[in-house]
Write a protein that holds these residues in place. Structure first.
Motif, mmCIF file in Angstrom:
data_model
loop_
_atom_site.group_PDB
_atom_site.id
_atom_site.type_symbol
_atom_site.label_atom_id
_atom_site.label_comp_id
_atom_site.label_asym_id
_atom_site.label_seq_id
_atom_site.Cartn_x
_atom_site.Cartn_y
_atom_site.Cartn_z
ATOM 1 N N HIS A 386 95.020 36.813 29.561
ATOM 2 C CA HIS A 386 95.716 35.898 28.656
ATOM 3 C C HIS A 386 96.171 34.650 29.411
ATOM 4 O O HIS A 386 96.149 33.541 28.867
ATOM 5 C CB HIS A 386 96.907 36.588 28.008
ATOM 6 N N LEU A 387 96.582 34.842 30.665
ATOM 7 C CA LEU A 387 96.981 33.696 31.488
ATOM 8 C C LEU A 387 95.785 32.837 31.865
ATOM 9 O O LEU A 387 95.894 31.622 32.004
ATOM 10 C CB LEU A 387 97.683 34.185 32.754
ATOM 11 N N TRP A 388 94.614 33.458 32.039
ATOM 12 C CA TRP A 388 93.409 32.708 32.407
ATOM 13 C C TRP A 388 92.788 31.993 31.215
ATOM 14 O O TRP A 388 91.905 31.148 31.391
ATOM 15 C CB TRP A 388 92.325 33.628 32.941
ATOM 16 N N ALA A 389 93.185 32.349 30.007
ATOM 17 C CA ALA A 389 92.430 31.960 28.815
ATOM 18 C C ALA A 389 92.170 30.458 28.737
ATOM 19 O O ALA A 389 91.052 30.019 28.450
ATOM 20 C CB ALA A 389 93.159 32.438 27.564
ATOM 21 N N GLY A 390 93.198 29.666 28.993
ATOM 22 C CA GLY A 390 93.020 28.221 28.910
ATOM 23 C C GLY A 390 92.027 27.712 29.943
ATOM 24 O O GLY A 390 91.162 26.874 29.630
ATOM 25 N N SER A 391 92.131 28.225 31.175
ATOM 26 C CA SER A 391 91.210 27.800 32.232
ATOM 27 C C SER A 391 89.776 28.234 31.932
ATOM 28 O O SER A 391 88.828 27.469 32.141
ATOM 29 C CB SER A 391 91.655 28.387 33.578
ATOM 30 N N VAL A 392 89.612 29.458 31.456
ATOM 31 C CA VAL A 392 88.270 29.927 31.098
ATOM 32 C C VAL A 392 87.675 29.043 30.016
ATOM 33 O O VAL A 392 86.504 28.651 30.072
ATOM 34 C CB VAL A 392 88.311 31.402 30.636
ATOM 35 N N SER A 393 88.498 28.715 29.016
ATOM 36 C CA SER A 393 88.017 27.873 27.920
ATOM 37 C C SER A 393 87.566 26.505 28.428
ATOM 38 O O SER A 393 86.521 25.978 28.013
ATOM 39 C CB SER A 393 89.123 27.715 26.866
ATOM 40 N N ARG A 394 88.335 25.929 29.343
ATOM 41 C CA ARG A 394 87.960 24.609 29.883
ATOM 42 C C ARG A 394 86.701 24.714 30.745
ATOM 43 O O ARG A 394 85.804 23.859 30.653
ATOM 44 C CB ARG A 394 89.124 24.037 30.700
ATOM 45 N N TRP A 395 86.614 25.739 31.585
ATOM 46 C CA TRP A 395 85.447 25.894 32.447
ATOM 47 C C TRP A 395 84.177 26.170 31.649
ATOM 48 O O TRP A 395 83.081 25.780 32.056
ATOM 49 C CB TRP A 395 85.677 27.017 33.457
ATOM 50 N N ARG A 396 84.324 26.815 30.508
ATOM 51 C CA ARG A 396 83.137 27.118 29.709
ATOM 52 C C ARG A 396 82.524 25.864 29.084
ATOM 53 O O ARG A 396 81.402 25.912 28.557
ATOM 54 C CB ARG A 396 83.482 28.146 28.614
ATOM 55 N N ARG A 397 83.240 24.757 29.160
ATOM 56 C CA ARG A 397 82.682 23.479 28.679
ATOM 57 C C ARG A 397 81.939 22.731 29.785
ATOM 58 O O ARG A 397 81.371 21.668 29.536
ATOM 59 C CB ARG A 397 83.802 22.605 28.107
ATOM 60 N N ARG A 398 81.947 23.283 31.012
ATOM 61 C CA ARG A 398 81.224 22.670 32.122
ATOM 62 C C ARG A 398 79.721 22.954 31.991
ATOM 63 O O ARG A 398 79.314 23.861 31.272
ATOM 64 C CB ARG A 398 81.739 23.215 33.456
ATOM 65 N N PRO A 399 78.886 22.230 32.726
ATOM 66 C CA PRO A 399 77.426 22.453 32.647
ATOM 67 C C PRO A 399 77.050 23.888 33.002
ATOM 68 O O PRO A 399 77.649 24.519 33.895
ATOM 69 C CB PRO A 399 76.878 21.465 33.686
ATOM 70 N N ALA A 400 76.028 24.392 32.312
ATOM 71 C CA ALA A 400 75.617 25.784 32.503
ATOM 72 C C ALA A 400 75.188 26.052 33.943
ATOM 73 O O ALA A 400 75.471 27.127 34.493
ATOM 74 C CB ALA A 400 74.483 26.122 31.540
ATOM 75 N N TRP A 401 74.492 25.046 34.579
ATOM 76 C CA TRP A 401 74.011 25.273 35.946
ATOM 77 C C TRP A 401 75.174 25.517 36.904
ATOM 78 O O TRP A 401 75.066 26.331 37.837
ATOM 79 C CB TRP A 401 73.153 24.095 36.420
#
Length: 636
Positions: A386-401
């Motif tokens: 739950h604490l990581w959720a915001g960071s995971v969401s932002r990182w998932r918008r980075r390029p797939a490579w």
């Protein structure tokens, strides 16, 4: 109170069904050692059976199955109705005359008076419930909102079978279950089998918050009367906007009431007490409402990494409870582990099942009911993910490579390197390599559902046979507008909680003939928690801000903020030591298994034994599966 029974579609013989129901309940005596009952309607072709763990009204007037005074409604009931006293007063005001004092009688008379839908909507409780409506010749199977109590069913040879555990359905004479490979493959991703599937193709699990209605002519309808998604929509439509002092007061009042209702019992009760926030707060609220010291129980290990007993004992001392600690050693694990497969009926990979079962055995020596802190993480945001959720969401918008490259780098890097680097930055962080792996796995996942599975952290997919046809679990429906942390909480409430946490607690407690109650899973508490804004759930880099503040007002700050070690066990060391022969025997017999790659499992085993890697989690996933499969084969 534990139910199970049978309904003959299109006119089966009621006497035969009653015999079958009797066979089924005899497999579940542990769930109800105090009484046994079988009821049948020969003309309708229906039989209900019950094993009772007597909690409210210990007299014969609490006997089940129970029929309403007018004879129209018969109920077999597994669980408790916590607001039954309020419902009883309301029904008495409407002219209903009661014979005994049980919550079962209140339930059956409420259904007879108000109808099943209104009665169920009014009930605050945990239950797996069978209702026979004689006038309508219909059977209703109902499971509680959050899934605290289980309910399995199967339609076989024109007979609908249902029970609180899989073993009771499988005990039915002439029934041969077939393994469901897709469900078992899903187990390796989640660590449990998500409802409605089970390990067998012919048996299903009723999902939480669901009602299944079956008529004697075979017509069936399944509908959800409550869902996590609907609760979230209500929460998002009416968010709480109160300042901290007022929200703390209201939350405290609600939790106090939830605890008070779960302290109603005609038998001794206590509380499971760990070193964490949730159980400590439940214990504090119990002690505030008790004139005498409450009984509290915890498990201790010699290995400091897994031992919460000192923190629990400090909490108990601060609250003034009558506390008992059980020191667990490897011999206890050796005695218990071979029996877990029979206890759970399905492969179940949560290592904390071991200390949970031992804790339930300990508590049952002294009490019949134990309250727990389960549900606090899901309702108030307490998991690391739950604490990581915001960071995971932002990182998932980075390029797939980039995302996939980081995940591959993590896979190639030894865990010891990651642990060493992390300890330089955060010396008290537990299992940093595991947390990094979960985070990067979620970042690289193809979609949000796969990201959630990555955060559960099983990492056992590679053990599965290549080319296995995989069927993903039913996606969790999420409403728009929820913040990333809330979206993970909703997934936890819909999947991890009912199919993981609550399965663990129910099977472990019922195996010991102990009733476990969870005040933080009061539906009012859960829906209240979902309405909290992000800053009143997560604050200062920590979860469950609300619960932490409430506890800080009740015990010294150093006790309330002690680091949580997690309810685990030193399984890695046990597998290299006293459990080595048990594990080796299972792995040696896995060569012909059709689901897993035995050579991959064997390689993990060798690496683990060498001491260079700790593969306890993945090995436990495989070993639980193999142990269960061997146990299931013996049952056939």
């Amino acid at each position: 109170m534990r139910h199970r029974g049978a309904l003959g579609i299109r006119g089966a013989d009621g006497t035969r069904l009653a015999r079958q129901a009797g066979v089924m309940i005899d497999r579940l005596a542990h769930r109800g050692p105090d009484d046994r009952g079988v009821w049948q309607d020969d003309a309708a072709g229906v039989a209900l059976a019950n094993r009772r763990l007597a909690i409210i009204d210990l007299s014969p007037l609490g006997h089940q199955p129970m029929t309403s005074a007018d004879g129209r409604v018969t109920v077999a009931f597994n669980g408790e109705i916590y607001n039954y006293q309020d419902l009883r007063r309301q029904l008495a005001g409407e002219g209903v005359v009661f014979r005994g004092q049980s919550d079962t009688e209140v339930l059956v008379e409420a259904i007879a008076r108000w109808g099943a839908d209104r009665a169920l909507a009014a009930c605050n409780g945990m239950f797996g419930l069978a209702i026979w409506l004689a006038d309508e010749r219909r059977l209703m199977l109902v499971r509680d909102r959050l899934g605290e109590k289980p309910l399995y069913w199967s339609l076989s040879n024109g007979v609908l079978l249902f029970a609180s555990e899989l073993k009771a359905v499988r005990a039915q004479l002439g029934y041969h279950a077939v393994l469901d490979e897709a469900a078992l493959a899903d187990y390796f991703r989640h660590g449990f089998i998500p409802a409605p599937r089970t390990a067998f193709t012919g048996i299903r699990q009723l999902p939480p918050g669901t009602c299944m209605t079956v008529s004697a002519d075979g017509g069936a309808e399944t509908r959800a009367y409550w869902s996590v998604a609907d609760a979230a929509r209500r929460a998002l439509a009416a968010p709480l906007t109160l300042e901290d002092p007022e929200i703390l007061r209201l939350t405290g009042d609600l939790l106090t009431d939830a605890v008070r209702r779960r302290m109603v019992s005609d038998v001794p009760l206590g509380v499971f007490l760990s070193g964490g926030i949730d159980s400590a707060l439940v214990a504090a609220l119990m002690q505030e409402q008790s004139a005498a010291p409450i009984r509290s129980f915890t498990i201790g290990f010699d290995q400091a990494e897994f031992d919460e007993s000192a923190a629990a004992e400090a909490t108990a001392k601060a609250l003034g409870t009558d506390h008992t600690t059980l020191r667990v050693d490897a011999a206890d694990a050796v005695d218990l582990v071979p029996h877990l497969a029979g206890m759970y009926d399905e492969p179940f990979a949560d290592i904390s099942a071991i200390p949970t079962a031992l804790l339930c055995r300990l508590a049952r020596r002294h009490v019949t009911v134990a309250l727990s802190g389960d549900g606090g993480d899901e309702a108030f945001g307490g998991y690391s993910r739950h604490l990581w959720a915001g960071s995971v969401s932002r990182w998932r918008r980075r390029p797939a490579w980039l995302r996939h490259g980081l995940a591959r780098l993590d896979s190639a890097m030894p865990d010891a390197w990651i642990d060493g680097a992390a300890h330089l930055l955060r010396p008290h962080l537990r299992q940093p390599a595991d947390k990094v792996g979960k985070f990067l796995g979620a970042v690289a996942a193809a979609d949000e559902d796969q990201a959630y599975i990555a955060m559960l952290g099983m990492r056992a997919d590679a053990i599965l046979r290549p080319g296995l046809a995989l069927e993903a679990a039913t996606p969790v429906a999420l409403p728009k507008g929820a913040d990333p942390a809330l979206r993970l909480q909703l997934r936890d409430l819909a999947r991890y909680l009912p199919d993981g946490v609550l399965v663990k607690v129910d099977r472990a407690s019922m195996a010991a003939s102990l009733e476990a109650r969870a005040p933080l899973l009061d539906p009012r508490v859960v829906e209240w928690g979902l309405r909290l804004p992000l800053h009143q759930r997560l604050r200062d880099g920590r979860g469950k801000w609300m619960l932490r503040r409430l506890l800080a007002d009740r015990i010294p700050q150093g006790v309330a903020t002690a680091p949580k070690t997690g309810f685990g066990a030193p399984l890695g060391a046990w597998l290299r030591g006293p459990l080595r022969d048990w594990a080796a025997g299972l792995l040696d017999g896995a060569a012909g298994d059709t689901l897993i790659q035995a050579p991959v499992a064997a390689a993990l085993w060798r690496q683990h034994l060498s001491g260079g890697h700790d593969h306890a989690g993945r090995l436990w996933t495989v070993l639980s599966y193999l142990s269960w499969k061997a146990t299931a084969a013996q049952a056939d």
